[in-house]
Design an enzyme around this catalytic site. Sequence first.
Site, PDB file in Angstrom:
ATOM      1  N   GLU A 292      35.853  40.396  68.470  1.00 12.30           N
ATOM      2  CA  GLU A 292      36.518  39.114  68.742  1.00 12.30           C
ATOM      3  C   GLU A 292      36.182  38.598  70.137  1.00 12.30           C
ATOM      4  OE1 GLU A 292      40.315  36.454  67.923  1.00 12.30           O
ATOM      5  OE2 GLU A 292      40.099  38.399  66.940  1.00 12.30           O
TER       6      GLU A 292
ATOM      7  N   GLY B 240      39.935  31.626  67.376  1.00 12.47           N
ATOM      8  CA  GLY B 240      39.467  32.407  66.247  1.00 12.47           C
ATOM      9  C   GLY B 240      40.187  31.998  64.975  1.00 12.47           C
TER      10      GLY B 240
ATOM     11  N   HIS C 296      33.290  49.239  59.513  1.00 12.66           N
ATOM     12  CA  HIS C 296      32.984  50.360  60.395  1.00 12.66           C
ATOM     13  C   HIS C 296      32.036  51.282  59.641  1.00 12.66           C
ATOM     14  CE1 HIS C 296      36.162  48.830  62.887  1.00 12.66           C
ATOM     15  NE2 HIS C 296      37.064  49.022  61.938  1.00 12.66           N
TER      16      HIS C 296
ATOM     17  N   HIS D 273      26.048  29.698  62.628  1.00 16.48           N
ATOM     18  CA  HIS D 273      26.326  28.273  62.393  1.00 16.48           C
ATOM     19  C   HIS D 273      27.037  27.739  63.629  1.00 16.48           C
ATOM     20  CE1 HIS D 273      27.794  24.547  60.620  1.00 16.48           C
ATOM     21  NE2 HIS D 273      29.015  24.888  60.988  1.00 16.48           N
TER      22      HIS D 273
ATOM     23  N   ARG E 228      32.818  21.453  64.776  1.00 18.96           N
ATOM     24  CA  ARG E 228      34.193  21.974  64.754  1.00 18.96           C
ATOM     25  C   ARG E 228      34.311  23.440  64.357  1.00 18.96           C
ATOM     26  NH1 ARG E 228      37.132  19.300  68.161  1.00 18.96           N
ATOM     27  NH2 ARG E 228      36.750  17.097  67.947  1.00 18.96           N
TER      28      ARG E 228
END
Length: 137
Positions: free
Chosen positions: A59, A79, A86, A104, A108
Amino acid sequence: MNEKIAFLNQYTKDTLIDYLGIKYTCCGDGFLEATMPIDRRTQTPVKIAHGGALMALVESVGSALSFLHVDLNTQDVRGLEINGNHLKGTPAGKTVTARATMLHCGKRTHVCEVKIYNEDGQLVNVSRMTNIVVDKK
């Protein structure tokens, strides 16, 4: 050190990113890399990389990659979705490296793939993250 890398490392001081020892190390056209040590902060009781810590790395590097592709004066990134697999354990005392690649880069939404490797270059985790670009108020 690259100006963008220096900015990201300073910007994330006193955050979870800083606490986990995540350091941004390299960026280029459509990619960003960061490292994270597997230590007391990021390991399980059996002394391997904690899956949650790996996803925090995903993240962090995925969001930061999107962050580098927006106008910081008028936009921010959030996010929307993250998923990961894993594939291999990493023992404590080692360092992993995450490489986020932009798949991509729309007006937006941004979608990136993040691959995490151990010190031997073996794939530890493969993930995908979707971010939304929001206007600052």
